[in-house]
Scaffold this active site. Sequence first.
Site, short mmCIF file in Angstrom:
data_model
loop_
_atom_site.label_atom_id
_atom_site.label_comp_id
_atom_site.label_asym_id
_atom_site.label_seq_id
_atom_site.Cartn_x
_atom_site.Cartn_y
_atom_site.Cartn_z
N SER A 57 37.07 109.22 113.16
CA SER A 57 36.89 110.51 112.48
C SER A 57 36.29 111.56 113.40
O SER A 57 36.81 112.67 113.52
CB SER A 57 35.99 110.33 111.26
N GLY A 58 35.18 111.19 114.06
CA GLY A 58 34.50 112.15 114.93
C GLY A 58 35.30 112.49 116.17
O GLY A 58 35.51 113.67 116.50
N ASP A 77 41.21 105.22 122.60
CA ASP A 77 40.88 104.46 121.41
C ASP A 77 41.32 103.03 121.61
O ASP A 77 42.43 102.77 122.07
CB ASP A 77 41.58 105.04 120.17
N CYS A 94 37.09 104.57 109.18
CA CYS A 94 37.36 105.17 107.87
C CYS A 94 38.80 104.94 107.43
O CYS A 94 39.07 104.44 106.34
CB CYS A 94 37.07 106.67 107.94
N CYS A 99 36.62 103.75 104.34
CA CYS A 99 36.82 104.61 103.17
C CYS A 99 38.18 104.54 102.50
O CYS A 99 38.28 104.41 101.28
CB CYS A 99 36.62 106.08 103.53
N LYS A 102 39.25 101.07 101.10
CA LYS A 102 38.23 100.73 100.11
C LYS A 102 38.47 101.48 98.81
O LYS A 102 38.46 100.92 97.71
CB LYS A 102 36.86 101.07 100.71
N SER A 234 24.48 95.76 101.04
CA SER A 234 24.80 97.12 101.47
C SER A 234 25.82 97.71 100.53
O SER A 234 26.36 97.01 99.67
CB SER A 234 25.41 97.04 102.87
N TYR A 235 26.15 98.98 100.71
CA TYR A 235 27.19 99.54 99.84
C TYR A 235 28.53 98.88 100.16
O TYR A 235 29.36 98.70 99.28
CB TYR A 235 27.27 101.08 99.94
N GLU A 239 30.49 97.40 97.08
CA GLU A 239 31.80 97.98 96.78
C GLU A 239 32.88 96.91 96.85
O GLU A 239 33.76 96.84 95.97
CB GLU A 239 32.12 99.11 97.76
N GLY A 262 17.48 102.07 101.20
CA GLY A 262 17.62 103.46 101.63
C GLY A 262 18.11 104.36 100.51
O GLY A 262 17.96 105.58 100.57
N ARG A 328 26.02 96.87 110.29
CA ARG A 328 26.96 97.21 111.35
C ARG A 328 26.20 97.55 112.62
O ARG A 328 25.12 98.15 112.56
CB ARG A 328 27.83 98.40 110.91
N HIS A 507 33.07 121.17 78.10
CA HIS A 507 33.08 120.11 77.09
C HIS A 507 34.51 119.68 76.81
O HIS A 507 35.39 120.52 76.66
CB HIS A 507 32.41 120.65 75.82
N GLU A 512 28.69 117.72 82.02
CA GLU A 512 27.97 118.71 81.22
C GLU A 512 26.57 118.23 80.87
O GLU A 512 25.71 119.03 80.49
CB GLU A 512 28.74 119.05 79.93
#
Lengths: 520, 122
Positions: A57-58, A77, A94, A99, A102, A234-235, A239, A262, A328, A507, A512
């Site tokens: 990504s970066g 890469d 990702c 991401c 997942k 962890s998440y 997940e 965290g 990680r 609504h 809301e």
Amino acid sequence: METSVPIVFVQRKQIGDYDKTLKAHKEGKIQKLLETKGHDHVQDSYDYDLIVIGGGSGGLAASKEAAKYGKKVLVLDYVTPTPQGTRWGLGGTCVNVGCIPKKLMHQAALLGQALQDSRKFGWQFEEKVKHSWETMTEAVQNYIGSLNWGYRVSLREKKVTYENAFGEFVGPHTIKATNNKGKEKFYTAEKFLIATGERPRYLGVPGDKEYCISSDDLFSLPYCPGKTLVVGASYVALECAGFLAGLGLDVTVMVRSILLRGFDQEMANKIGEHMEEHGVKFIREFVPTKVERIEEGTPGKLKVIAQSTDGREIIEGEYNTVLLAVGRDACTRTIGLDKVGVKINERSGKIPVSDEEQTNVPYIYAIGDVLEGKLELTPVAIQAGRLLARRLYAGATLKCDYVNVPTTVFTPLEYGACGFSEETALEKFGEENIEVYHSYFWPLEWTVPSRDNNKCYAKIICNIQDNERVIGFHVLGPNAGEVTQGFSAAIKCGLTKAQLDNTIGIHPVCAEVYHKSNLI
Amino acid sequence: MGWEEKAARGYSEFVQAAQQSRGRPVFALFSGDKDAQGRSWCPDCVTAEPVVRSELNSLPDGAVFIYCQVGDRAYWKDPNNEFRKNLKLTAVPTLLKYGTPQKLVEEECLNRELVHMLFTED
């Protein structure tokens, strides 16, 4: 094309024939080259303006942005195969093993739930609903393949050079790129960007690398994982455990201490409770000490021996698959950082950088998950990468804002957050200075199918001393990510409790609840 | 061994040509039908064809290149035509590597470097 002899080279740089050499001498270029000791390279002798190590990504965002300003950019890469032999294409974690797959598998699980709900809304179908892991995985991998290809087309169109090769520093301004056939090439650049990300950690117990899988393997597993033990809290662990259970598999989660370290712990515990009530088993305060294979096969059968954290108890269990999600590690140990003097945190492997993403070596920068003390999120890496390229090559000054970054955990009951957790707010501002408003809510869509009426939860944390500014936003419920995104922009604008109260709700929607005065 | 070209008109002929080539890398260029003068109703297809053809010599050994005319403009515009439904084509010209998500669409087909990348890289 040279037209006369002699042809002169200085410090491996070709000056040219008699006329060119004379000209260069008059311009002082030859003297400059003779003076360089191999440490300071002359500006125009680099192969590239920028070499980016890591096409995630970066790295991709930064390289494309730099190319926009006419810079000559190389992206390296390379995916080192997992212990199970899994590899993937361009795009980073990702896109390939994070991401994207997942969320798609999370969606697959949600659709299973929706199918069940649908009967209550009048849909009639006779066949029992079954799930095919292979059909889902093939579709997900196909989509990922189109993303890999899309990135390659995009880089080529923007004139960024891409090589599928492992990059490592070998000396100042110099990198060695090794492809999967072992062929080595050397490149130089004026500036470098480290965006190598992280890879799953293993436990360091017998059998872990031989028999266990990680998230790197899960999303392309060619066979259904079956009865699964997920190790970690962890998440990633929650997940994965969440969608595997949602697809109908028998799932157990082994947790060493707390869930979602965290994150706001009230929310973390609610997530755990929800998962437990919906069939996910938890083994708390245990860690695996050994993994053995009892039966070969796809998936085969594994035996896990675990010990309680107080050391008193030992248990055993049999599973088809063991998925490790215990953290990680940054990919900084084997890329030659010592050869160029880039300092890393020895314990974590992460790279400390300035608020302009510069390492201790002025011409080397770093972004994304490798950074010390920064959020490990795709949009953060992308933003940091783009802004960095603009500062380096377009005279911009804007730095990446790492404050109030919204996040979402895609557990079966989704959790969206922006700003402070309750614990951190209490610590920073003191109990007497914060006000917490909260409420449970029951999504309208859950009423007819009689789904939980006491699980979805909204919480905001306000700073009393600052006009009741909203400093923490939390939501547990469906579409948490969509809900949180809008509020994160409001928080960036300085949202206060009064403004929340004065905004009329839509609504009937879940969000809301934040605008009803029954947030107590 | 080189590469081989097959021609197909319409969806069933395309499927047949692809099946005959099973086991070999198959690349296909989908274009609008050509009239009696050999001109396609699709202007981008007219421009793309010579670009694609100029790169055919970089196809891997044993590859099959299928030049497929999809039909007339009216057929193509129908959102339920077989190419859209079964092959998920969204536009002509489309150049793709059969059985993979790798493809080039419209202006991308006019970019020689991209065509070269599609033909030569994994």
